[in-house]
Write an enzyme that holds these catalytic residues in place. Structure first.
Site, PDB file in Angstrom:
ATOM      1  N   TYR A  89      22.076   1.435   6.935  1.00  0.00           N
ATOM      2  CA  TYR A  89      22.784   0.542   6.205  1.00  0.00           C
ATOM      3  C   TYR A  89      24.364   0.681   6.696  1.00  0.00           C
ATOM      4  O   TYR A  89      25.045   1.784   7.012  1.00  0.00           O
ATOM      5  CB  TYR A  89      22.845   0.521   4.693  1.00  0.00           C
ATOM      6  CG  TYR A  89      23.283  -0.719   3.931  1.00  0.00           C
ATOM      7  CD1 TYR A  89      22.403  -1.739   4.141  1.00  0.00           C
ATOM      8  CD2 TYR A  89      24.596  -0.782   3.166  1.00  0.00           C
ATOM      9  CE1 TYR A  89      22.832  -2.954   3.442  1.00  0.00           C
ATOM     10  CE2 TYR A  89      24.841  -1.975   2.520  1.00  0.00           C
ATOM     11  CZ  TYR A  89      23.992  -3.061   2.632  1.00  0.00           C
ATOM     12  OH  TYR A  89      24.181  -4.117   1.906  1.00  0.00           O
ATOM     13  N   GLY A  96      24.610  -0.648  -3.412  1.00  0.00           N
ATOM     14  CA  GLY A  96      24.423  -0.204  -4.716  1.00  0.00           C
ATOM     15  C   GLY A  96      23.454   0.958  -4.977  1.00  0.00           C
ATOM     16  O   GLY A  96      22.376   1.191  -4.199  1.00  0.00           O
ATOM     17  N   ASP A  98      21.596   1.545  -7.451  1.00  0.00           N
ATOM     18  CA  ASP A  98      20.246   1.172  -7.853  1.00  0.00           C
ATOM     19  C   ASP A  98      19.178   0.776  -6.570  1.00  0.00           C
ATOM     20  O   ASP A  98      18.049   0.912  -6.697  1.00  0.00           O
ATOM     21  CB  ASP A  98      20.186   0.063  -8.800  1.00  0.00           C
ATOM     22  CG  ASP A  98      20.999  -1.120  -8.252  1.00  0.00           C
ATOM     23  OD1 ASP A  98      21.927  -0.808  -7.545  1.00  0.00           O
ATOM     24  OD2 ASP A  98      21.006  -2.241  -8.881  1.00  0.00           O
ATOM     25  N   ARG A  99      19.865   0.127  -5.544  1.00  0.00           N
ATOM     26  CA  ARG A  99      19.108  -0.018  -4.392  1.00  0.00           C
ATOM     27  C   ARG A  99      18.682   1.006  -3.622  1.00  0.00           C
ATOM     28  O   ARG A  99      17.504   0.954  -3.325  1.00  0.00           O
ATOM     29  CB  ARG A  99      20.187  -1.064  -3.617  1.00  0.00           C
ATOM     30  CG  ARG A  99      20.424  -2.254  -4.194  1.00  0.00           C
ATOM     31  CD  ARG A  99      21.447  -2.969  -3.468  1.00  0.00           C
ATOM     32  NE  ARG A  99      20.846  -3.570  -2.121  1.00  0.00           N
ATOM     33  CZ  ARG A  99      21.490  -3.838  -0.881  1.00  0.00           C
ATOM     34  NH1 ARG A  99      22.820  -3.839  -1.095  1.00  0.00           N
ATOM     35  NH2 ARG A  99      20.962  -4.420   0.161  1.00  0.00           N
ATOM     36  N   ASP A 119      13.667  -6.414  -6.370  1.00  0.00           N
ATOM     37  CA  ASP A 119      14.065  -5.816  -7.747  1.00  0.00           C
ATOM     38  C   ASP A 119      14.917  -6.963  -8.362  1.00  0.00           C
ATOM     39  O   ASP A 119      15.928  -7.604  -7.871  1.00  0.00           O
ATOM     40  CB  ASP A 119      15.076  -4.795  -7.453  1.00  0.00           C
ATOM     41  CG  ASP A 119      15.731  -3.969  -8.823  1.00  0.00           C
ATOM     42  OD1 ASP A 119      15.254  -4.605  -9.827  1.00  0.00           O
ATOM     43  OD2 ASP A 119      16.079  -2.897  -8.573  1.00  0.00           O
TER      44      ASP A 119
END
Length: 246
Positions: A89, A96, A98-99, A119
């Site tokens: 990335y 994030g 959570d990602r 998600d």
């Protein structure tokens, strides 16, 4: 054979989810609006927690950090945390937590395979990791409630509608038209992303997770795998990956 106990905590935009693992085995999972002292005390009394990992979208309470630093070995997930996959990335500091965890969980389930993770939460995120274990990125789109709220907030007369998956395409009232537009629109969006990724990456595994995933799971045409606790499982995988360094 007994393994150490791991506590994984996912502090999201609207809810806090937490789980206890013994090695790879999920023993306990729950969610709450607020992580209180009594909840933390109850967890540490019921389970002999050895390691804790926290992933936050919102700000972490200093009390939570202080509590677990005293009781267990604490890892706060950030862009410097070693991961069980290669993160390509471009702006890892904005990715994030959570990602990150969802990808870790997905790749542990299907190593050396192309994977797309959907998600469906406050936002719906599309995450792609290839068979070489390289996370390339994905997409972010407004989630179910954000879309309903936006229509209500930024128009003069459209009402705020509670989410539900309609069994019709043509809405014959304003309420039904909003339901059809939002829910069928999101379903078409998901299906379109899956088809595009399928075209570029053969034998694609598709995983659906998130609090609103149940609306869409029965209607997606492609064969998908619904994994309710993917983020919490991924956090545990990251914690296990870092165990030799702790």
């Amino acid at each position: 054979m007994k393994f150490e106990m791991n506590l994984t905590i996912d502090i999201g935009n609207t809810r806090i989810k937490y789980a206890v693992f013994e090695g790879d085995e999920l023993l306990f999972v729950h969610q709450t609006d607020k992580l209180t002292g009594s909840i933390m005390a109850g967890l540490t009394e019921k389970f002999s927690i050895n390691h804790v990992i926290i992933a936050d979208v919102a700000e972490i309470s200093p009390d939570i950090i202080e509590y677990f630093e005293k009781k267990s070995k604490l890892l706060i997930l950030d862009e410097q945390t070693p991961l069980p996959f290669k993160n390509l990335y471009a702006t890892p500091q904005t990715l994030g937590k959570d990602r990150i965890a969802a990808i870790a969980g997905a790749y542990a389930m299907y190593p050396e395979q192309n994977i797309l993770v959907l998600d469906a939460g406050t936002a719906i995120t599309y995450e792609f990791i290839n068979a070489q274990g390289e996370y390339l990125g994905g997409g972010i789109s407004p989630g179910v409630r954000l879309r309903f709220k936006a229509l209500n907030t930024y128009t003069g007369r459209l009402p705020l509608i509670e989410p539900d998956m309609p069994d019709f395409l043509i809405g014959t009232s304003t309420k039904d038209a909003i339901l059809s537009g939002v829910m069928n629109g999101m379903l078409s969006e998901m299906q379109g992303f899956i088809e595009k990724y399928n075209a570029g990456y053969p034998e694609l595994k598709v995983i659906l997770t998130g609090g609103d995933a149940f609306y869409f799971e029965p209607y997606l045409k492609n064969r998908i795998f619904a994994v309710p606790n993917l983020v919490l499982t991924g956090l545990n995988k990251i914690l296990l990956h870092n165990a030799p360094n702790r």
